[in-house]
Scaffold this motif. Structure first.
Motif, mmCIF file in Angstrom:
data_model
loop_
_atom_site.group_PDB
_atom_site.id
_atom_site.type_symbol
_atom_site.label_atom_id
_atom_site.label_comp_id
_atom_site.label_asym_id
_atom_site.label_seq_id
_atom_site.Cartn_x
_atom_site.Cartn_y
_atom_site.Cartn_z
ATOM 1 N N LEU A 275 0.830 -1.210 0.000
ATOM 2 C CA LEU A 275 0.000 0.000 0.000
ATOM 3 C C LEU A 275 0.863 1.257 0.000
ATOM 4 C CD1 LEU A 275 -2.715 -1.133 2.583
ATOM 5 C CD2 LEU A 275 -2.914 -1.036 0.093
ATOM 6 N N THR A 276 1.973 1.209 0.735
ATOM 7 C CA THR A 276 2.876 2.367 0.779
ATOM 8 C C THR A 276 3.484 2.641 -0.592
ATOM 9 O OG1 THR A 276 3.396 1.999 3.127
ATOM 10 C CG2 THR A 276 4.979 3.266 1.833
ATOM 11 N N LYS A 277 3.899 1.597 -1.301
ATOM 12 C CA LYS A 277 4.458 1.779 -2.639
ATOM 13 C C LYS A 277 3.432 2.381 -3.594
ATOM 14 C CE LYS A 277 7.867 -1.952 -2.255
ATOM 15 N NZ LYS A 277 8.239 -3.329 -2.690
ATOM 16 N N ILE A 299 -6.833 8.774 -4.656
ATOM 17 C CA ILE A 299 -6.209 7.762 -3.798
ATOM 18 C C ILE A 299 -7.119 6.537 -3.690
ATOM 19 C CG2 ILE A 299 -5.507 7.240 -1.427
ATOM 20 C CD1 ILE A 299 -4.441 10.075 -1.206
ATOM 21 N N ALA A 300 -8.435 6.763 -3.597
ATOM 22 C CA ALA A 300 -9.380 5.647 -3.563
ATOM 23 C C ALA A 300 -9.244 4.792 -4.812
ATOM 24 C CB ALA A 300 -10.804 6.171 -3.418
ATOM 25 N N SER A 301 -9.073 5.427 -5.937
ATOM 26 C CA SER A 301 -8.893 4.683 -7.190
ATOM 27 C C SER A 301 -7.589 3.891 -7.173
ATOM 28 C CB SER A 301 -8.908 5.649 -8.377
ATOM 29 O OG SER A 301 -8.702 4.959 -9.591
ATOM 30 N N ASP A 305 -8.442 -1.935 -5.185
ATOM 31 C CA ASP A 305 -8.496 -3.390 -5.001
ATOM 32 C C ASP A 305 -8.206 -3.799 -3.561
ATOM 33 O OD1 ASP A 305 -6.012 -2.320 -5.574
ATOM 34 O OD2 ASP A 305 -5.228 -4.134 -6.520
ATOM 35 N N TYR A 306 -7.956 -2.815 -2.698
ATOM 36 C CA TYR A 306 -7.680 -3.109 -1.286
ATOM 37 C C TYR A 306 -8.704 -2.509 -0.335
ATOM 38 C CZ TYR A 306 -3.014 -4.437 -2.931
ATOM 39 O OH TYR A 306 -1.966 -5.034 -3.583
ATOM 40 N N SER A 307 -9.258 -1.377 -0.680
ATOM 41 C CA SER A 307 -10.017 -0.582 0.291
ATOM 42 C C SER A 307 -11.466 -0.384 -0.144
ATOM 43 C CB SER A 307 -9.345 0.781 0.473
ATOM 44 O OG SER A 307 -10.044 1.584 1.396
ATOM 45 N N PHE A 308 -12.318 -0.124 0.865
ATOM 46 C CA PHE A 308 -13.720 0.207 0.581
ATOM 47 C C PHE A 308 -14.070 1.629 1.025
ATOM 48 C CE2 PHE A 308 -13.937 -1.240 4.963
ATOM 49 C CZ PHE A 308 -14.882 -0.401 5.552
#
Length: 406
Positions: A275-277, A299-301, A305-308
């Motif tokens: 996520l940091t990368k 950032i959401a985009s 594939d990780y966040s909601f």
């Protein structure tokens, strides 16, 4: 057997001993003493219902209790044992009227050769019918004699954390009997986490009892238990055991626990690095945060594939953006009405912000229950600059699909 039969045949009542094993040495640290009586057909009957039955005269129950304790102490001294002896006590029979008589009985054991510091008195605070301040004075009194006090059945009883803090026992016994098989309910997990934190603050040791299977032992280990008790390790018996009876088996189990926890830590570090990368690559090409809503959407985009859910706060916990939130179809929506929420009330918020400022790298939270979705999630956070911090919530569905993230 009825109560009178038990009293008239007290020579048939004997102590049973269940080992209590220390986590640090993996040795038997003590024994919980309980009573059984031989009934018809050579069957051993547990005396717990006898002691718990308030319809039975107090002097009947006291006579059998004294007998069992005396037999246990005599055997302990005869075999030159050095472990702790845990004795159960119904505080309603002692506090406040009969405290001196109780101390006299303990003093008899001391005169026989059992030091006060080898005695542990177990009591169920939630069953005490009197004023808790009287119980507090009793606990302080026997602790002043170097007798240890253990609060029994904590965690699955109505015992309140403030009452535990008031009584300040030496040992807190957490009963796993009502929990059942893994996975454990998340609410109970949070309660036990609070108990673990409280025990450290008041200087008490955690003892997990009724450990009946491997997952129970793992649960106790992960929640900071100093002592273990239960049939998974050893059932009650008529004899004392070698102190190192369970050392080899416990070392093997601890090795498995450590191996699993290492894999979890490595997986969490790997997710944090990924996520940091992603964010660093975005920030290398985006230094302008003047349109914070657009930044949040982008950032959401990037983390889709990780966040909601994604949002940005300042260092005081005030949300500066709206919420980028996935709908039921997985499409990002933007809820500007969430702007200016204050999240500084959350536990560990200030500590996490300071760490983000100081370390200048991303962080992954522990598992916790999201108040809106009522599911277990993790939150990834990252410092955009000295004033702004992005938070990305990771759903249970993602964590469940990956190894070692739950």
């Amino acid at each position: 057997m009825d109560a009178l039969d038990i009293v008239m045949n007290k020579d048939k009542a004997v102590p049973y001993y269940q080992p209590i094993i220390s986590a640090d040495k993996q040795e038997i640290e003590g024994y919980r003493v309980s009573g059984k009586v031989k009934g018809e057909g050579e069957k051993w009957i547990d005396l717990h219902p006898f002691f718990a039955d308030n319809s039975i005269p107090d002097d009947y129950r006291q006579e059998i209790d004294d007998h069992i304790k005396q037999v246990a102490v005599s055997k302990y001294l005869h075999e030159n044992r050095s472990e702790l002896l845990f004795f159960s006590l119904n505080p309603n029979l002692v506090v406040p009227e009969n405290i001196e008589q109780f101390i006299d009985r303990l003093s008899v054991f001391k005169s026989q050769g059992l030091p006060f510091e080898k005695m542990v008195i177990e009591l169920k605070e939630h069953q005490f019918e009197g004023d808790v301040s009287n119980l507090k004075h009793f606990v302080q009194y026997i602790q002043s004699l170097q007798v240890k006090v253990a609060l029994d059945d904590v965690g699955t009883s109505s015992t309140q954390l403030d009452e535990i803090a008031l009584l300040q026992p030496d040992i807190i016994k957490v009963d796993l009997h009502a929990i059942g098989n893994s996975p454990f309910p998340s609410v109970l997990t949070e309660v036990l986490h609070s108990l673990s934190s409280l025990s450290r603050k008041i200087g008490a040791s955690l003892l997990f009892q009724n450990i009946q299977e491997f997952t129970h032992l793992n649960y106790a280990w992960r929640h900071g238990a100093r002592y273990y008790q239960g049939s998974y390790l050893s059932k009650e018996s008529l004899t004392f055991l070698d102190k190192k009876s369970f050392t080899q088996a416990l070392n093997k189990d601890f090795h498995r626990f450590l191996s699993f926890e290492k894999k979890k830590i490595k997986s969490q570090i790997a997710l944090t690095d990924t996520l940091t990368k992603r964010l660093k690559n975005y920030l290398n090409n985006n230094k302008d945060f003047s349109d914070i809503d657009q930044v949040t959407k982008e950032i959401a985009s990037v983390l889709s594939d990780y966040s909601f859910r994604v949002y940005i706060c300042n260092e005081e916990g005030i949300q500066q953006s709206g919420n980028a939130l996935k709908d039921e179809k997985g499409v990002w929506q933007y809820r500007v009405e969430e702007r200016y929420r204050n999240w500084s009330w959350r536990p560990y918020f200030l500590e996490n912000i300071v760490r983000l400022q100081y370390e200048q790298k991303g962080m992954l939270s522990d598992l916790y229950t999201d108040i809106h979705r009522e599911e277990r999630i993790r939150t990834y956070s990252y410092p955009l600059n000295d004033q702004l911090y992005v938070f990305a919530d990771i759903p249970y569905s993602y964590l469940y699909e990956k190894d070692f993230l739950l």
